[in-house]
Design an enzyme around this catalytic site. Structure first.
Site, short mmCIF file in Angstrom:
data_model
loop_
_atom_site.label_atom_id
_atom_site.label_comp_id
_atom_site.label_asym_id
_atom_site.label_seq_id
_atom_site.Cartn_x
_atom_site.Cartn_y
_atom_site.Cartn_z
N SER A 63 11.11 0.65 -8.15
CA SER A 63 10.69 -0.68 -8.60
C SER A 63 9.53 -0.67 -9.60
CB SER A 63 10.30 -1.54 -7.41
OG SER A 63 11.45 -2.03 -6.79
N LYS A 66 10.31 -2.02 -12.93
CA LYS A 66 10.38 -3.47 -13.20
C LYS A 66 9.26 -3.93 -14.13
CE LYS A 66 12.57 -4.36 -8.69
NZ LYS A 66 12.32 -4.71 -7.28
N TYR A 188 20.26 -2.09 -13.88
CA TYR A 188 19.17 -2.17 -12.90
C TYR A 188 19.06 -0.86 -12.09
CZ TYR A 188 16.64 -3.40 -8.69
OH TYR A 188 15.75 -3.39 -7.64
N TYR A 240 5.31 -7.18 -3.19
CA TYR A 240 6.16 -8.05 -2.37
C TYR A 240 5.32 -8.87 -1.40
CZ TYR A 240 8.88 -4.39 -4.40
OH TYR A 240 9.38 -3.49 -5.29
N VAL A 258 10.01 2.10 -3.92
CA VAL A 258 10.40 2.74 -2.66
C VAL A 258 10.52 4.26 -2.76
CG1 VAL A 258 11.51 0.74 -1.55
CG2 VAL A 258 12.86 2.25 -3.02
#
Ligand code: GLN
Length: 304
Positions: A63, A66, A188, A240, A258
């Site tokens: 992630s 991103k 993605y 998050y 992760v």
């Protein structure tokens, strides 16, 4: 600031600390990583590179990618991006579906999976060869053309991407995905499967610490307004449902993945990356968070 001495102290402290947490196993290939891996790298604008441990070993950025895709999408379509993805913390896990239904397919922010999938859709709409251009962007800001995707991680996540496909389908039903679901999902998963070391990620993250400019050649990669926005989103949404805790303990804008990496920046000062694969229940590297907490405590400096 004596960064190497501070990093040495953090390394000693971590060697005495009992490690807790779990390796991400929902992407089977990630479960094969040695859980004892630990690296940290800091790149100071004024004084250069510092680090320890497995700082040069590549890991799955997941992630953290991103942040790069958001940067590219902002450069391509500007602020109109934010009519399709919001900028509020979600308070929910990274792959949650619940908010999307009652918020009409508009993801809370670009760093939860739903938001990053909308960003991937924007890249597919606006780039001729999105995968190649994504990798090129990373090569450019890291100054390293050897960075690649790990094909095994890519294939492994592809087989278990039902939840991300569900997010895409739900958003498409609200009209917030313009391209073919398979194409968007493919980009993605590709961006998440890129491998970089702490050293490489830190160098790439320097643009966020340095007002949008690459340190090596002063080229402006993203505007200063863009940097304000991206750093604000990292601060409020980078972890998050643990973004508040990270702000409280560390006090820097950052982004986790992760794969066990966390990249963070101190605007005008430095970029820093930690890698330790064991994740806490919120999906963030447990040791990584602790190491960064010690960094801002021992230096006495955070953004607050
Ligand atoms: N590729 C992962 C996923 O979509 C990224 C998640 C993460 O790093 N938090 O589930």
């Amino acid at each position: 600031m004596k960064y190497q001495e501070i990093l040495n102290e953090i390394e000693i402290e971590l060697s005495k600390k009992l490690k807790s947490g779990k390796i991400a196993s929902y992407i089977p290939e990630l479960a094969k990583i040695d859980q004892n891996k630990l690296g940290m790298h800091l790149y100071c604008i004024n004084s250069g590179h510092y680090g320890f441990g497995d700082e040069k070993e590549k890991f799955s950025i997941q992630s953290i990618s991103k942040v790069f895709s958001l940067t590219m999408a902002m450069n391509l379509v500007g602020d109109k991006l934010f009519s399709r993805v919001d900028v509020e913390p979600s308070g929910d896990p990274f792959n949650s579906l619940v908010q999307l239904e009652y918020e009409n397919g508009i993801p809370r922010n670009p760093f939860i999976n739903a938001g990053a999938l909308v960003i991937a859709d924007v890249l597919v709409s606006n780039l001729e060869n999105p995968k190649k251009e994504f990798l090129n962007f990373i090569h450019k800001i890291s100054g390293d053309d050897s960075i690649r995707v790990n094909d095994k991680v890519f294939e492994s996540e592809k087989k278990f991407s039902h939840r991300n496909a569900a997010l895409l389908n739900l958003m498409k039903s609200f009209g917030n995905i313009q391209n073919d679901i398979e194409t968007v999902l493919d980009l993605y998963i590709y961006q998440c499967a890129i491998e970089m070391s702490c050293h490489e990620l830190t160098t790439a993250f320097m643009i966020y610490a340095n007002g949008g400019k690459m340190l090596s050649n002063n080229i402006q990669v993203i505007s200063t307004t863009g940097i304000k926005r991206i750093n604000a989103i990292m601060q409020t949404c980078g972890f998050y449902d643990e973004a508040g805790e990270f702000s409280f303990r560390v006090g820097l804008p950052g982004k986790s993945g992760v794969g066990g990496g966390i990249a963070a920046i101190h605007p005008g000062q430095y970029a820093v990356t930690v890698w330790s694969p064991l994740l806490n229940p919120k999906g963030n590297s447990a040791v990584g968070m602790y190491a960064l907490e010690r960094l801002t405590t021992l230096t006495g400096l955070s953004i607050f």
